[in-house]
Scaffold this active site. Structure first.
Site, PDB file in Angstrom:
ATOM      1  N   ARG A 267      36.257  47.058  41.260  1.00  0.00           N
ATOM      2  CA  ARG A 267      36.708  48.398  41.624  1.00  0.00           C
ATOM      3  C   ARG A 267      35.520  49.247  42.067  1.00  0.00           C
ATOM      4  NH1 ARG A 267      41.343  49.432  36.925  1.00  0.00           N
ATOM      5  NH2 ARG A 267      42.367  47.433  37.321  1.00  0.00           N
ATOM      6  N   ARG A 282      32.612  52.479  32.491  1.00  0.00           N
ATOM      7  CA  ARG A 282      33.201  52.414  33.833  1.00  0.00           C
ATOM      8  C   ARG A 282      32.324  51.521  34.687  1.00  0.00           C
ATOM      9  NH1 ARG A 282      37.193  55.232  36.035  1.00  0.00           N
ATOM     10  NH2 ARG A 282      37.212  56.617  34.262  1.00  0.00           N
ATOM     11  N   GLU A 354      40.702  53.482  26.782  1.00  0.00           N
ATOM     12  CA  GLU A 354      41.822  52.724  27.322  1.00  0.00           C
ATOM     13  C   GLU A 354      41.408  51.272  27.551  1.00  0.00           C
ATOM     14  OE1 GLU A 354      43.518  54.178  30.986  1.00  0.00           O
ATOM     15  OE2 GLU A 354      44.390  52.206  31.373  1.00  0.00           O
ATOM     16  N   SER A 357      46.981  48.719  29.856  1.00  0.00           N
ATOM     17  CA  SER A 357      48.029  49.553  30.402  1.00  0.00           C
ATOM     18  C   SER A 357      49.189  48.621  30.707  1.00  0.00           C
ATOM     19  CB  SER A 357      47.499  50.203  31.677  1.00  0.00           C
ATOM     20  OG  SER A 357      48.331  51.248  32.089  1.00  0.00           O
ATOM     21  N   ARG A 397      36.047  47.079  27.772  1.00  0.00           N
ATOM     22  CA  ARG A 397      36.340  48.057  26.740  1.00  0.00           C
ATOM     23  C   ARG A 397      36.453  47.388  25.369  1.00  0.00           C
ATOM     24  NH1 ARG A 397      38.728  52.216  29.779  1.00  0.00           N
ATOM     25  NH2 ARG A 397      37.302  52.538  31.526  1.00  0.00           N
TER      26      ARG A 397
END
Length: 429
Positions: A267, A282, A354, A357, A397
């Site tokens: 990403r 990130r 997070e 998801s 994470r």
RNA sequence: GGAGAGGUGGGUGAGUGGCUGAAACCAACGGUUUGCUAAACCGUCGUACUGGGAAACUGGUACCGAGAGUUCGAAUCUCUCCCUCUCCGCCA
């Protein structure tokens, strides 16, 4: 992509749904263009019918060696009109499709209406008995994952940056082994205990695939693109796995089916510099085990619950504190109808991160990607199925949570029990 | 990188510009026959859009890799593009 029929039939519901998601989208314009489109279709098809009928007559006349020049001249005019209308229809079609594609999925009725992450609802949290109490002052110095990684030489962000730039982590020694162990443990658990079928997908895909799952056109600036070959690095294994069945019709017994696959995820995170960018929080490349389900429409919400349960199971086996959030309408992603986020506890950041998801897209992706099934066996009419996916989970994470939650007062790191058979060691440091 | 072959329904595979949404076969589904299985026989067997109908159903249009062209009319002729496969070279 929403069903045009649904937009036509309950426009006020769609309008409300778009608004609840804080999205823009002109439902009224869609309705007007749709009307225009169907008017053109009626007209042009009438002309085509005439053309077909008269062409038959011409064929007949020629067979009988009679003169057909009048009819041919007549049809020349008709053909020109058809050409014009077809061109107009093509333009209207593209316009309509673009506008419908710009409409977000409508949230399920069980999703709370809200504007931002502040309106998300915490459903439950789970704290393993042996970890530190979340809201208490720790008894010893708590190092964050970066300090722990440096201390033991298992994470080397500086050299990662030298190789590729910031946000490309380099795992070394026991860090690399732990990462691999985590991936294998998650895959094995989902395969053996939760009934998923393993997939090892390509990490680059073509444009069609990116449109199929909805990354394009909206997120194009967030993806790495290989311009020479017009291929994209996948931001998640969801893309290749969901697109496996693009433009296919599945048999009744293939639905539901569950797939589980590891991939590296890429990403660009354009525009997000500055917020939570240190260390693993990130990154541009990370590892993830993804769960994807192809479900029957009437069962998809049960499937979503069990999917979340599968992810929770991993966190419980690893004994990592987590909580489950139900996202409100405004925080639910464009394609999703209902999303649960799972967040793991970071004692050093003193916050939840997070890590997963889990979403039900209903038929939104299936409609885009044209994935259907025959609900009642071979003779039944194909219909769109429902797609779901969830991270099961993202290792970056998770690695933060493991390192920080499993650190001892001396700054060593205990390897979580279920990972020990995979790592071959029980302690780092 | 070089050379070649090919894209037609779920599959195999026919298809002289009009009678081809598309033969035939296989698979699938329903049925007949049968002690069971098999075989045989009969029937059904594309999708999308659009109109009519409460619905079962039905009218129309489109679709033979994609797009453009020629033509009154294209699976069929022309052009462009895409994809797949095979062989050679190079390489993990």
């Amino acid at each position: 992509m929403l069903d045009m029929k649904r937009i036509r039939e309950v426009p006020e519901l769609v309008r409300q749904g778009v608004q609840n998601k804080n999205e823009k989208g002109d439902v009224d314009a869609v309705l007007v263009i749709d009307r225009r489109r169907r008017d053109i279709i009626a007209e042009v098809e009438q002309l085509k019918n005439t053309r077909n009928v008269v062409s038959q007559e011409i064929a007949q006349l020629k067979k009988e060696k009679k003169d057909a020049d009048d009819k041919i001249a007549e049809m020349k005019v008709v053909s020109d009109s058809i050409k014009q209308l077809d061109e107009e229809l093509r333009i209207v079609d593209v316009d309509l499709r673009d506008r419908v594609l710009a409409l977000p999925n409508i949230c399920h009725e069980s999703v709370p209406v809200g504007r931002s992450s502040a309106d998300n609802v915490e459903l439950r949290s789970w704290v393993p008995p042996h970890t530190m109490r979340l809201n208490e002052e720790p008894e010893h110095v708590v190092l964050d994952h970066i300090e722990l990684g440096k201390k033991h030489g298992i994470l080397d962000f500086d050299r990662g940056a030298k190789l590729s730039g910031s946000g490309f982590p380099l795992y070394v020694g026991q860090g690399a082994t732990l990462e691999r162990a985590l991936i294998n443990f998650m895959l094995d658990t989902h395969l053996r205990e939760h009934g998923y079928r393993e997939v090892f997908p390509p990490f680059v895909v073509n444009t069609e695939s990116m449109y199929g799952t909805g990354q394009l056109p909206k997120m194009s600036e967030d993806m790495y693109r290989c311009a020479d070959d017009d291929l994209y690095l996948i931001p998640t294994a969801e893309v290749p796995i969901t697109n496996m069945y693009r433009d296919e019709i599945l048999e009744a017994e293939q639905v539901p089916s569950y797939f589980c696959g590891y991939s590296a995820c890429f990403r660009r995170e354009a525009g997000s510099y500055g917020k939570q960018t240190k260390g693993f929080l990130r990154v541009h490349q990370f590892n993830k085990v993804e769960l994807v389900k192809f479900a029957r429409p009437e069962q998809s919400y049960d499937e979503l619950e069990s999917l979340v349960g599968n992810v929770e199971h991993i966190l419980q086996l690893l004994e990592i504190p987590y909580r489950v959030l139900l996202l409100c309408s405004g925080d639910t992603s464009f394609s999703s109808a209902k999303t649960y986020d799972l967040e793991v506890w970071s004692p050093a950041e003193n916050t939840w991160l997070e890590a997963s998801s889990c979403s039900n897209f209903e038929d939104f992706q299936a409609r885009r990607a044209n994935i259907r099934f025959r609900p009642e066996g071979a003779q039944s009419k194909p219909q769109f199925l429902h797609t779901l996916n969830g991270s099961g989970l993202a290792t970056s994470r998770l690695m933060v949570a493991i390192l920080e939650n499993y650190q001892t007062p001396e700054g060593k790191i205990i390897v979580p029990k279920p990972l020990q058979p995979y790592t071959g060691f029980t302690m780092i440091g």
